[in-house]
Design a protein around this motif. Sequence first.
Motif: not given
Length: 77
Positions: A45-59
Amino acid sequence: MPSTTELIVSAYVRLKNRRALEDMRELRHRLLKDLQAASGFESRQALKQVHEDLRVIEQGLELLRLPQVTQPQNELR
């Protein structure tokens, strides 16, 4: 409802603060590396959240790369 990361990234984009977004991205990459190396607990779950954060930051960073288009003041909000 937007996540905390989405709200922060949105604010940095409005302020055109590329450095803050790059710092956020770097922190998430370090966290991702640490989580991937961790053992002894379930980190999916933590990995999933970090990946989602990275997606938002890249956007957000991509928005800062786009040419700026002048908009009427009332459309910015």
